[in-house]
Enzyme design. Structure first.
Site, PDB file in Angstrom:
ATOM      1  N   ASP A 327       3.198 -11.779  -2.902  1.00  0.00           N
ATOM      2  CA  ASP A 327       4.371 -11.228  -3.377  1.00  0.00           C
ATOM      3  C   ASP A 327       3.895  -9.635  -3.272  1.00  0.00           C
ATOM      4  OD1 ASP A 327       5.509  -9.744  -6.384  1.00  0.00           O
ATOM      5  OD2 ASP A 327       3.909  -9.321  -6.856  1.00  0.00           O
ATOM      6  N   ASP A 523       0.605 -11.107  -9.223  1.00  0.00           N
ATOM      7  CA  ASP A 523       0.229 -10.765 -10.368  1.00  0.00           C
ATOM      8  C   ASP A 523       0.888 -10.773 -11.614  1.00  0.00           C
ATOM      9  OD1 ASP A 523       1.840  -8.719  -9.447  1.00  0.00           O
ATOM     10  OD2 ASP A 523      -0.048  -7.303 -10.188  1.00  0.00           O
ATOM     11  N   ASP A 527       6.241 -13.690 -11.781  1.00  0.00           N
ATOM     12  CA  ASP A 527       5.444 -14.485 -10.867  1.00  0.00           C
ATOM     13  C   ASP A 527       5.178 -16.200 -10.994  1.00  0.00           C
ATOM     14  OD1 ASP A 527       5.229 -12.921  -8.554  1.00  0.00           O
ATOM     15  OD2 ASP A 527       4.026 -12.071  -8.833  1.00  0.00           O
TER      16      ASP A 527
END
Length: 634
Positions: A327, A523, A527
């Site tokens: 990410d 995080d 996600d």
């Protein structure tokens, strides 16, 4: 454990103390009869279905050891009359059950934690909402909201269902969906989503999707489906037991029958001893300890390095990873907007005090980054402050009107942009940074660039992964320009931009369908579905609780270099497990025939069950010692 450890201590060091056997029997009996009853129940059910597993081996070996010990304690004269010293093996039966149950307890707790993420995601939905009915307001449970209802959202409230704004405007924190830290401006006609948080404004929206149709509900479903789709890893020892248990039983029975046939005088005595010795020496101590001891040491070593690993499956999975998906926000970057550059005509920062005063009154999400960067400045009185929705702010200081906002706002007002400032702003825009201008009634007085700063360790971490032969992707909900700039800065060649949570999960699945073993590092709440879908999920320690609950690994420091460390620790641990299994099998391959009595015709040697118990303990010690070597590996 409380019952078994005293039995083990007495059995190994205090066998000659008064009432040693009755004390061990009293402590071992509840371990077998109560704590270990599931092994015997499962073994019986498997026998009825003509299958065997680890439970069969545990039940058989501990049951035989217990019954043989009970017989020797109650009727020692049976063996004494035949010149054989009777021994008891209560410690073998109770310690094996205690250790295996301890391993299952740890595994059960790890599985229980996976449901925590679902509960927290569900907690993002408010229990009640305020609806506007006939000009008045009424609070109702969220379950009663229907499409078409007008829902009022006050400052700081969480949005209950998906819909479209009918009246009012505000900035909404959508980081749970996009992962981006900057709140999004919402005006009449804008879409809003369940679970996102309203900032300072107030608005009314029309509900469009409610209940299980909302985007948040879809994320919850994706997490549930992804966690449920992971087939439980068949325990290595169960696969071994399917062959090992029938072989051991056959050898034990065959040795008993052969002793009866070949030694008419003492065949019964030696046959019983051989049968029991084979079963005791085949106790799954070393076999059962081979994996959990190495895993425990490996997980402990990872924890010392700031990598928290949930369970054995996660640690084993890491070494097989060939693709890592990262990410952007909060993983590759710090996850918060920061002023990275500033430019002032002739280096004169005097107007910074005015900019700070105006931004302190602004509701824009980036205003906080500006005031934090400029720090404490002399207080400036602002009059007639006005927020220009989606464009900037305006205010009067000492009779002069000042503007703060985009280049478009300044050009509309006919304000001159000094070439030096314009050149700097152009360069920052090409680097995908957000540019904020300060101007008075005539010309621009300064310009600042704001961006989510890349972590110092990110480029090095990406380089390490690529050198290890691992393919690295970046997936982000941010725009194409920002994604391209960040990917270039950290050395990532492959990336996907404008990706929402459902597409992140689908992207992971598409890589898996190509035969790749995928690790996902993220995080945010956005996600969580992708993390649950990945073969190995890694959460940053500074991220959301939901991401950490879903993830199999958590990097406490949020340093991406720890990913390559985790893969190295995984490879070392699996190598140790294989060594342990090798030694456990070698021990059984040598010990079982000797226990059956193959050496007796050659040299008259018959393995005593007591020596078999000691050999079993020695094999366990060798396995544990080999596992402990992991602690000192680089």
């Amino acid at each position: 454990m409380a019952l078994s450890l005293p039995v083990a201590v007495i059995g190994m060091f205090f066998m000659d103390m008064p009432l040693a056997n009755p004390i061990m029997w009293l402590l071992a009996t509840p371990v077998l009869v109560w704590c270990g009853r599931s092994f015997f129940v499962n073994a019986w059910q498997q026998l009825r279905h003509r299958t065997v597993t680890m439970d069969t081996l545990v039940a058989l070996s501990t049951g035989i050891a217990y019954l043989f010990s009970l017989f020797n304690m109650l009727w020692p004269e049976f063996w004494l009359a035949r010149g054989i010293q009777p021994h008891v093996y209560f410690e073998a039966s109770s310690v094996i059950i205690a250790f295996i149950l301890l391993g299952r307890l740890l595994e059960a707790r790890a599985k229980e934690n996976t449901t925590t993420a679902i509960r927290k995601l569900m907690g993002l939905r408010p229990r009640t909402v305020t609806v506007v009915v006939n000009g008045g307001q009424r609070e109702i449970p969220i379950e009663q909201v229907r499409p078409g209802d007008a829902v009022l959202v006050r400052p700081g409230e969480r949005i209950a269902v998906d819909g479209r704004i009918a009246d009012g405007s505000s900035y909404v924190d959508e980081s749970m969906l996009t992962g981006e830290p900057v709140a999004v401006l919402k005006t009449a006609g804008s879409e809003v989503f369940a679970g996102t948080i309203n900032q300072k404004g107030c608005f009314t929206f029309r509900a469009e999707k409610v209940g299980t149709d909302t985007l948040l509900a879809r994320i919850i479903r994706m997490v549930q489906d992804a966690q449920g789709s992971k087939a439980p890893v068949q325990q290595r020892v169960d696969r071994i037991a399917a062959v090992f248990v029938p072989a051991i039983i056959s050898i034990a029975l065959l040795s008993f029958v052969l002793w009866l046939l070949l030694d008419p005088a003492d065949g019964l005595t030696h046959g019983i001893l051989a049968l029991v010795t084979v079963l005791i020496i085949a106790c799954p101590c070393a076999l059962g300890l081979a994996t959990p001891t190495a895993i425990t040491v490996g997980i402990g070593k990872a924890a010392e390095r700031g990598i928290l690993i949930r369970d054995a499956e996660s640690l084993e999975a890491a070494r097989r990873i060939d693709t890592v998906v990262l990410d952007k926000t909060g993983t590759l970057t710090e996850g918060r907007p920061t002023v990275t550059d500033e430019a002032w005509p002739d280096g004169n920062r005097t107007p910074a005090a005015i900019l700070t005063a105006l931004e302190r009154l602004s509701e824009h999400p980036l205003a906080e980054a500006v005031t934090a960067h400029l720090g404490t400045t002399a207080p400036v009185a602002v009059e007639r402050f006005e927020s220009l929705t989606g464009r900037g702010v305006r205010g009067v200081v000492d009779g002069t009107t000042y503007l703060v906002g985009s280049e478009t706002l300044l050009r509309e007002a006919g304000i001159t942009l000094p070439s030096a400032l314009a050149d700097s702003a152009g360069q920052w825009l090409r680097e995908a940074k957000t540019v904020i201008w300060l101007a008075d009634e005539r010309q621009a007085l300064g310009v600042l660039a704001i961006a989510d700063v890349v972590k110092p360790s990110s480029a090095e971490a990406v380089r390490r992964l690529r050198e290890a032969g691992i393919e690295v992707w970046m997936v982000t909900g941010d725009n194409e320009a920002t994604a391209r700039a960040i990917a270039g800065r950290v050395g990532i060649e492959r990336y996907e931009a404008n990706v929402l949570p459902d597409r992140k999960s689908a992207f992971i699945r598409s890589l898996q369908e190509q035969g790749r073993r995928v690790a996902m590092a993220g995080d945010g709440i956005n996600d969580s579905a992708a993390l649950a879908r990945a073969d190995l999920s890694i959460a940053m320690g500074g991220g959301s609780d939901i991401a950490i609950d879903v993830a199999q690994m958590t990097i406490v420091s949020s340093d991406l270099n720890k990913i390559s460390e985790a893969i190295a620790i995984s490879a070392q641990t699996v190598r140790t497990i294989r060594q342990n299994l090798f030694w456990a099998f070698i021990y059984n391959l040598i010990g079982v025939p000797v226990a059956a009595g193959v050496l007796y015709p050659v040299c008259g040697f018959l393995l005593n069950p007591m020596i078999a118990g000691a050999a079993m303990a020695l094999s366990s010690v060798s396995v544990v010692s080999n596992s402990l070597r992991l602690k000192w590996k680089k």
